[in-house]
Design a protein around this motif. Structure first.
Motif, short mmCIF file in Angstrom:
data_model
loop_
_atom_site.label_atom_id
_atom_site.label_comp_id
_atom_site.label_asym_id
_atom_site.label_seq_id
_atom_site.Cartn_x
_atom_site.Cartn_y
_atom_site.Cartn_z
N GLY A 27 0.90 -1.28 0.10
CA GLY A 27 0.04 0.07 0.01
C GLY A 27 0.85 1.03 -0.20
O GLY A 27 0.27 2.32 -0.37
N HIS A 28 1.95 1.19 0.37
CA HIS A 28 3.05 2.22 0.47
C HIS A 28 4.19 2.40 -0.57
O HIS A 28 5.14 3.25 -0.67
CB HIS A 28 3.61 2.30 1.93
CG HIS A 28 2.61 2.30 2.88
ND1 HIS A 28 1.91 3.52 3.27
CD2 HIS A 28 2.30 1.26 3.69
CE1 HIS A 28 1.02 3.22 4.20
NE2 HIS A 28 1.19 1.90 4.70
N ALA A 29 4.35 1.17 -1.15
CA ALA A 29 5.54 1.13 -2.13
C ALA A 29 5.15 0.16 -3.36
O ALA A 29 4.31 -0.82 -3.11
CB ALA A 29 6.70 0.83 -1.47
N PRO A 30 6.09 -0.08 -4.38
CA PRO A 30 5.49 -0.81 -5.42
C PRO A 30 5.58 -2.46 -5.00
O PRO A 30 6.84 -2.71 -4.55
CB PRO A 30 6.50 -0.59 -6.50
CG PRO A 30 7.60 0.54 -5.95
CD PRO A 30 6.88 1.00 -4.92
N GLU A 31 4.83 -3.03 -5.46
CA GLU A 31 4.65 -4.50 -4.61
C GLU A 31 5.88 -5.36 -5.09
O GLU A 31 6.38 -5.12 -6.36
CB GLU A 31 3.32 -5.16 -5.35
CG GLU A 31 3.16 -5.20 -6.65
CD GLU A 31 2.09 -6.02 -7.30
OE1 GLU A 31 1.94 -6.83 -7.86
OE2 GLU A 31 1.02 -5.50 -6.91
N ASN A 32 6.45 -6.12 -4.37
CA ASN A 32 7.37 -7.17 -4.46
C ASN A 32 8.70 -6.40 -4.77
O ASN A 32 9.32 -7.09 -5.13
CB ASN A 32 7.03 -7.95 -5.68
CG ASN A 32 6.07 -9.06 -5.20
OD1 ASN A 32 5.92 -9.70 -4.12
ND2 ASN A 32 4.71 -9.56 -6.25
N THR A 33 8.78 -5.25 -4.53
CA THR A 33 10.31 -4.61 -4.59
C THR A 33 10.94 -4.53 -3.39
O THR A 33 10.17 -4.68 -2.38
CB THR A 33 9.99 -3.18 -5.23
OG1 THR A 33 9.32 -2.46 -4.16
CG2 THR A 33 9.24 -3.33 -6.54
N ALA A 34 12.13 -4.17 -3.25
CA ALA A 34 12.69 -4.03 -2.19
C ALA A 34 12.37 -2.79 -1.32
O ALA A 34 12.23 -2.78 -0.29
CB ALA A 34 14.48 -3.65 -2.62
N ALA A 35 11.87 -1.82 -2.02
CA ALA A 35 11.20 -0.65 -1.24
C ALA A 35 9.96 -1.02 -0.34
O ALA A 35 9.68 -0.74 0.54
CB ALA A 35 10.55 0.21 -2.39
N ALA A 36 9.23 -1.96 -1.02
CA ALA A 36 7.89 -2.57 -0.43
C ALA A 36 8.55 -3.28 1.15
O ALA A 36 7.75 -3.40 1.96
CB ALA A 36 7.24 -3.25 -1.36
N ILE A 37 9.50 -4.11 0.57
CA ILE A 37 9.98 -5.09 1.83
C ILE A 37 10.56 -4.13 2.85
O ILE A 37 10.44 -4.34 4.02
CB ILE A 37 10.80 -6.29 1.12
CG1 ILE A 37 10.17 -6.96 0.33
CG2 ILE A 37 11.53 -6.97 2.31
CD1 ILE A 37 11.01 -7.94 -0.70
N ALA A 58 10.51 -1.07 -12.50
CA ALA A 58 9.55 -1.76 -11.62
C ALA A 58 9.04 -0.81 -10.61
O ALA A 58 8.10 -1.42 -9.71
CB ALA A 58 10.19 -2.86 -11.16
N GLY A 59 9.25 0.49 -10.55
CA GLY A 59 8.62 1.37 -9.67
C GLY A 59 7.53 2.52 -10.11
O GLY A 59 6.90 2.87 -9.24
N THR A 60 8.13 3.14 -11.25
CA THR A 60 7.24 4.24 -11.80
C THR A 60 5.98 4.25 -12.04
O THR A 60 5.25 5.02 -11.68
CB THR A 60 8.16 4.72 -13.18
OG1 THR A 60 9.38 5.13 -12.72
CG2 THR A 60 7.36 6.22 -13.41
N TRP A 61 5.31 2.91 -12.15
CA TRP A 61 4.05 2.70 -12.05
C TRP A 61 3.20 2.98 -11.15
O TRP A 61 2.29 3.20 -11.18
CB TRP A 61 3.89 1.34 -12.59
CG TRP A 61 4.24 0.21 -11.54
CD1 TRP A 61 5.33 -0.45 -11.32
CD2 TRP A 61 3.32 -0.21 -10.39
NE1 TRP A 61 5.16 -1.15 -10.30
CE2 TRP A 61 3.91 -1.09 -9.73
CE3 TRP A 61 1.90 0.14 -10.39
CZ2 TRP A 61 3.41 -1.55 -8.67
CZ3 TRP A 61 1.28 -0.38 -9.02
CH2 TRP A 61 2.22 -1.54 -8.33
N TYR A 62 4.27 2.82 -9.81
CA TYR A 62 3.49 3.09 -8.65
C TYR A 62 3.61 4.55 -8.38
O TYR A 62 2.61 5.26 -7.76
CB TYR A 62 4.00 2.19 -7.66
CG TYR A 62 3.40 2.48 -6.19
CD1 TYR A 62 2.53 1.92 -5.74
CD2 TYR A 62 3.88 3.44 -5.30
CE1 TYR A 62 1.78 2.16 -4.52
CE2 TYR A 62 3.66 3.68 -4.09
CZ TYR A 62 2.38 3.05 -3.78
OH TYR A 62 1.91 3.22 -2.40
N SER A 63 4.81 5.20 -8.49
CA SER A 63 5.27 6.37 -8.09
C SER A 63 6.46 6.97 -8.88
O SER A 63 7.28 5.96 -8.97
CB SER A 63 5.49 6.70 -6.76
OG SER A 63 5.90 7.87 -6.39
#
Length: 259
Positions: free
Chosen positions: A27-37, A91-96
């Motif tokens: 909900g706060h970062a692109p799914e399944n990425t290091a940022a989300a983890i 793998a992240g810009t789609w989210y933000s």
């Protein structure tokens, strides 16, 4: 590994906490990425769920969909792209736009990151149909490269993936994923050698859930993003819920008096 060693490894459910960050704190970062983890760990989650599939050159990678269209700037099927091609994608810009540096993780990178952050993992096996054995074999190779230091639970909707996990990774607890709980749930768990049952919150059936709980089968439920629904699940006997927003549930995840 000897059968004796396999038998003494406790079920992952003995270590499971009531809140599992779904694809990281997605909900706060692109799914399944290091940022989300990393965000899940920052929000005090102790368990993270992620999805693993394989590239065309049989490397285990962390990705949910069969194609890269939704969660990257690329197009096409994951199984038809090499690891190098997958790594070239954003793998992240789609989210933000603030997540433009995010790349698709390999499973070895995932394991190293989870070790660093002291996270337990539920890896959902997401194979391309027909490549179940290759997917689990690639996961086995990743675990050889980066031994995991915490608790690992394997789950899947795909029964052939669970058969392969039983053969190649028998030391890890397995769970069967479903949407609605089937009437023959016990037989299905027995068939694939699974310990736990994970089901969709939309198909909540209190009487069935209580029966399964009384039978001693651990359950987890996806995807729950509000406190009231989580409490309802726990009261019925569900051990854990998957959530995109762990901070909404984690401070008081269990109702008073429920053990």
């Amino acid at each position: 590994m000897s059968l004796n060693r396999i038998n003494i490894i406790p079920s992952a459910y003995t270590q499971m906490k009531p809140v599992i960050a779904h694809r990281g704190a997605s909900g706060h970062a692109p799914e399944n990425t290091a940022a989300a983890i990393r965000e899940a760990a920052r929000l005090n989650a102790e368990w993270v769920e992620v999805d693993v599939t394989i590239s065309s050159d049989n490397v285990a990678v962390v990705f949910h969909d069969s194609d890269v269209n939704r969660c990257t700037d690329g197009r096409g099927l994951v199984i038809q792209k090499t690891l190098a091609e997958l790594k070239s994608l954003d793998a992240g810009t789609w989210y933000s736009p603030f997540n433009s540096d995010e790349k698709i993780l390999t499973m070895t990178e995932l394991l190293a990151l989870a070790n660093q952050l002291n996270l337990n993992l539920n890896i959902e096996i997401k194979p391309t149909i027909g490549r179940e054995t290759e997917t689990v074999w690639a996961m086995k190779q990743a675990l050889k490269q980066v031994p995991f230091e915490h608790t690992l639970l394997l789950s899947s909707f795909n029964v052939h993936a669970l058969y392969a996990a039983r053969e190649f990774l028998p030391e890890y607890t397995r769970a069967l994923n479903v949407e609605a709980i089937p009437r023959d749930w016990f037989n299905r768990l027995e068939e694939v050698g699974a310990t736990g049952l994970h089901f969709a919150a939309d198909f909540y059936d209190e009487a069935v859930i209580k029966d399964i709980h009384e039978a001693g089968t651990p359950m987890a439920c996806y995807t729950v993003n509000d406190f009231e629904t989580a409490q309802k699940m726990y009261r019925a006997g569900v051990q854990a819920v998957f959530t995109d927003y762990p901070e909404r549930l984690i401070l008081d995840a269990r109702p008073v008096g429920l053990h």
